[in-house]
Design an enzyme around this catalytic site. Structure first.
Site, PDB file in Angstrom:
ATOM      1  N   GLY A   1       8.570   3.302  -1.708  1.00 33.42           N
ATOM      2  CA  GLY A   1       7.930   2.104  -1.197  1.00 33.42           C
ATOM      3  C   GLY A   1       8.029   0.937  -2.166  1.00 33.42           C
TER       4      GLY A   1
ATOM      5  N   ASP B   1       5.204  -0.151  -5.137  1.00 31.26           N
ATOM      6  CA  ASP B   1       5.426   0.161  -6.553  1.00 31.26           C
ATOM      7  C   ASP B   1       6.829  -0.335  -6.917  1.00 31.26           C
ATOM      8  OD1 ASP B   1       2.936   1.712  -7.150  1.00 31.26           O
ATOM      9  OD2 ASP B   1       3.720   2.976  -5.555  1.00 31.26           O
TER      10      ASP B   1
ATOM     11  N   HIS C   1       3.048   6.581   3.248  1.00 30.94           N
ATOM     12  CA  HIS C   1       4.022   7.647   3.004  1.00 30.94           C
ATOM     13  C   HIS C   1       4.816   7.939   4.273  1.00 30.94           C
ATOM     14  CE1 HIS C   1       0.984   8.683  -0.219  1.00 30.94           C
ATOM     15  NE2 HIS C   1       2.110   8.683  -0.910  1.00 30.94           N
TER      16      HIS C   1
ATOM     17  N   ARG D   1      -5.246   5.050  -3.727  1.00 31.79           N
ATOM     18  CA  ARG D   1      -6.432   4.540  -4.423  1.00 31.79           C
ATOM     19  C   ARG D   1      -7.355   3.748  -3.509  1.00 31.79           C
ATOM     20  NH1 ARG D   1      -4.659   2.671 -10.520  1.00 31.79           N
ATOM     21  NH2 ARG D   1      -3.888   4.711 -11.212  1.00 31.79           N
TER      22      ARG D   1
END
Length: 282
Positions: free
Chosen positions: A149, A152, A37, A189
């Site tokens: 990003g 994804d 991030h 995750r």
């Protein structure tokens, strides 16, 4: 760093910034922040006068209510990470009613078929939820540039398509995947994996780099078989899917055409945790 906890407070803040003629860069998140991030905000800082973050766990993009319930939430930790980074001027933390003032449900979008490929096949309605929350955040934050990003990649393509179709005055910027030293793509995750399994999971990126070499000399079917063979021999890992798709349409291909750009996509389940990654084939 300003912490904006309602739509009204955000709107007053944005209005003041616009009056001063500031260019706004924005990257929305669902929290559980990590260095991936921060790489978005680093890019945004270089290209804008003001950088805005948001933290909102969007209920309409979860197909499984249990996944929504289990999603990691630690707002104080996330605020601390943003403050320490020095990259963000303000973070918007809306209530559900700030985003969904009436019913907590998503709008329906036509993404020209992008939503039907890959992730969309197993998560019906997911990208409608993504489109709804991102469109609403764009309308509230009014950014000049927005950063997402490339991990994804399908989501990035869908947000680009939504922005184009809705004619929203914001430029969508893709930011390269931020990877750990061993190559593993950082995600909220994979933080649930222990140290040993994170190290084991480097095989995902190692495989993609091999695919980038193989695609010059092998057919798509030969590559897919090699990838399957690799994960058949990995303890505690299951290859959910691997495919090569046209970067523009996201449609899977079985042949390499010289005038198109292709990207390899992979999903691997490691000890029950679903990890996604991709690589541009050049």
């Amino acid at each position: 760093m300003e912490v904006l906890k309602s739509k009204k407070i955000l709107q007053d803040f944005i209005e003041r910034q616009k009056e001063m003629g500031k260019k706004i860069g924005f990257a929305p998140t669902m929290g559980a922040l990590h260095d991936g991030h921060l790489s978005l905000y680093k890019t945004a800082r270089e290209e804008n006068d003001l950088v805005v973050s948001s933290i909102f766990v969007n209920p309409t993009q979860f197909n499984n209510p249990e996944d929504l319930e289990k999603y990691p939430r630690d707002i104080n930790r996330d605020i601390s990470i943003l403050e320490k980074s020095g990259l963000v001027d303000a973070v918007y933390i809306p209530e559900v009613t700030d985003i969904y003032p009436e019913k907590t449900e998503s709008s329906h979008y036509d993404f020209d078929g992008l939503e039907d490929e890959m992730e969309g096949k197993s998560r019906p309605g997911h990208f409608d939820g993504v489109g709804t929350v991102v469109e609403e955040l764009f309308r509230q934050v009014k950014p000049d540039n927005a950063y997402f990003g490339e991990k994804d990649f399908q989501q990035l393509a869908i947000i680009r398509k939504m922005t184009e179709k809705k004619m929203l005055p914001v430029k969508i910027k893709g930011v390269p995947i931020f990877r750990a030293e061993n190559g593993l793509a950082l995600s909220s995750r994979n933080q649930r994996l222990d140290k040993d399994r994170r190290e084991d999971s480097k095989i995902i990126y190692e495989t993609l780099t091999k695919v980038n070499e193989w695609f010059r000399v092998l057919t798509v079917s030969e590559i897919k078989q090699r990838v399957q063979d690799i994960f058949d021999h990995q303890r505690g890992m299951r290859l959910e899917y691997f495919l090569i798709a046209d970067e523009k349409t996201l449609k899977e291909t079985d042949f390499f055409y010289k005038d198109r750009n292709f990207r390899a996509f992979i999903v691997v389940v490691v000890d029950g945790i679903r990890l996604i990654d991709n690589i541009h084939l050049n």
